[in-house]
Scaffold this active site. Structure first.
Site, PDB file in Angstrom:
ATOM      1  N   SER A 133       9.794   2.043   5.837  1.00 57.02           N
ATOM      2  CA  SER A 133       8.336   1.956   5.864  1.00 57.02           C
ATOM      3  C   SER A 133       7.715   3.244   6.387  1.00 57.02           C
ATOM      4  O   SER A 133       8.351   4.001   7.124  1.00 57.02           O
ATOM      5  CB  SER A 133       7.885   0.794   6.750  1.00 57.02           C
ATOM      6  N   CYS A 176       0.820  -1.215   0.000  1.00 53.96           N
ATOM      7  CA  CYS A 176       0.000   0.000   0.000  1.00 53.96           C
ATOM      8  C   CYS A 176       0.854   1.266   0.000  1.00 53.96           C
ATOM      9  O   CYS A 176       0.377   2.339  -0.356  1.00 53.96           O
ATOM     10  CB  CYS A 176      -0.958   0.006   1.186  1.00 53.96           C
ATOM     11  N   GLY A 202      -8.871  -9.343   3.332  1.00 55.23           N
ATOM     12  CA  GLY A 202      -7.477  -9.583   2.976  1.00 55.23           C
ATOM     13  C   GLY A 202      -6.548  -9.266   4.132  1.00 55.23           C
ATOM     14  O   GLY A 202      -6.983  -9.093   5.280  1.00 55.23           O
TER      15      GLY A 202
END
Length: 428
Positions: free
Chosen positions: A110, A51, A192
């Protein structure tokens, strides 16, 4: 040969472009890998799509050609112009590509430093590329070392203590809004990975969770594992749920928005939508009754967490640097050791051939063969002693590849012969 990494992340590319680049299905991953491998300059490749990032990792014989080819493939796939992609991309070559991948695997690059999902995502990305014959031994080695580095960071620092992810940040933001989530009902759309994480964090915070999903696959088992506070229903009731409850999280793999203004009915209460999907699931405008939080809008809260982890991150970066140097040394060692073994093997084959000639022509008695073989072996061993010592020192030289290339040319060593002779290399 070179490693090349082309990276689009939350740092350099906004979500509207990232969602065009996202490889959110096996079909799309297969499509881009086929495009990438169509160039003779791409020896191996893999794609990592989450994402917050889309990255292409390649092992190439020509960095400039590979770079141009990769950007063109991404343009064909996404429809985003080449110039824009070049302008946005962070491009890492050779040692830079190694260091970057190790930092990514260690969760230092991240949005949420310390989250642990990325290692699994990296392994899955490699496995998909390997199973589709796009990756081989060179990327395999790099990913293996990247995962080893991530394990060291996890074990030697506390950077993943109380780990957080985009899902947990979204839940934390909801908790900040409502004060408490105890006994509150939240709707999670999609079962998910991200939806599952959101549901787990919500239940841990005391909320009841209704998971909305397209089919019963996986979701029934998920609900059972989550316990009494979880239930599920069909996506066909989406409109009903988003107009009944005030806390909605959406994380499907739909290629387009599934919640739009047409589905929204006026309500007296304020609703909070958390869109943690890429591409985005929600196409709504913020009003006095509706607040929408996307992956990018959670960044402020994430950055507060980053500040708390800064000290641990410094230690982690030190580990990444050490691991990078270890891998680069491994690569250089892997140049010299196969060369040494191959040169010795060629000398041995040549000596044996000459010995057989001498025996056939009667220059040497068969009874003397064993002693003659020992003598020849001692001669070429003595002759190759200094070259062997110097070859071993290649690992410490910056121009190791160029030197190795010259030696291969002098001894007529082909790359395929080198690999065949040295599949199982012992320490010399």
């Amino acid at each position: 040969m070179h490693y090349l990494n082309i990276s689009f992340t939350y740092k350099n590319t906004d979500i509207s472009v990232r969602e065009k680049l996202a490889f959110d299905s096996d079909e799309k991953k297969d499509q881009i890998l086929r495009l990438l491998k169509s160039s003779k300059n791409i020896i191996e490749c893999m794609v990592l799509s989450t994402c917050n990032r889309v990255e292409v990792l390649a092992y190439t014989n020509d960095i400039k050609s590979a770079m141009t080819h990769i950007i063109r493939c991404l343009t064909v796939y996404s429809g985003v112009f080449e110039d824009e992609l070049f302008e946005r991309a962070d491009i890492y070559e050779d040692s830079g590509a190694v260091h970057h991948l190790f930092a990514v695997a260690s969760s230092l690059d991240s949005l949420v430093v310390g989250e642990t999902q990325i290692v699994g995502q990296l392994k899955n990305a490699f496995k998909f590329a390997f199973d589709n014959a796009s990756s081989g031994e060179h990327i395999s080695r790099l990913v293996h070392y990247a995962c080893k580095c991530a394990a060291r960071v996890r074990n030697e620092t506390q950077i993943s203590k109380n780990p957080i992810s985009v899902s947990s940040v979204a839940v934390a933001k909801a908790k900040e809004i409502f004060g408490t989530l105890e006994n509150k009902t939240a709707v999670v759309i999609g079962a998910g990975e991200m939806g599952e994480l959101a549901a787990k964090h919500l239940i841990t915070s005391g909320a009841n969770v209704i998971i909305i999903n397209r089919s019963s696959d996986h979701v029934e088992e998920l609900v059972e594992n989550l316990g009494d506070k979880a239930s599920w229903d069909s996506i066909l009731k989406l409109k009903e749920y988003i107009n009944k409850y005030d806390l909605i999280f959406s994380s499907t793999s739909a290629p387009h928005a599934i919640i739009t203004g047409e589905l929204i009915e006026p309500q007296e209460f304020r609703r909070y939508f958390f869109d943690i999907a890429v591409p985005r699931d929600i196409d709504l405008v913020n009003t006095d009754k509706i607040s929408v939080y996307s992956v990018d809008s959670l960044e402020e809260m994430v950055r507060r967490n980053l500040a708390l982890r800064e000290e641990q991150a410094q230690t982690a970066y030190s580990i990444v640097g050490q691991s990078t140097n270890e891998f680069l040394k491994f690569l250089k060692d892997n140049i010299s050791i196969p060369l040494i073994k191959t040169i010795r093997k060629k000398a041995e084959i040549c000596a044996e051939a000459e010995l057989e000639k001498a025996l056939k022509k009667g220059y040497l008695k068969h009874s003397d063969k064993e002693e003659a073989a020992k003598l020849i072996h001692q001669v070429f061993k003595a002759f190759l002693h200094s070259p062997t010592i110097n070859l071993k020192s290649l690992a410490s030289k910056n121009d190791a590849e160029q030197i190795a290339g010259g030696i291969k040319f002098l001894f007529d060593i082909k790359e395929e012969n080198l690999e065949n002779l040295t599949k199982d290399i012992d320490e010399i």
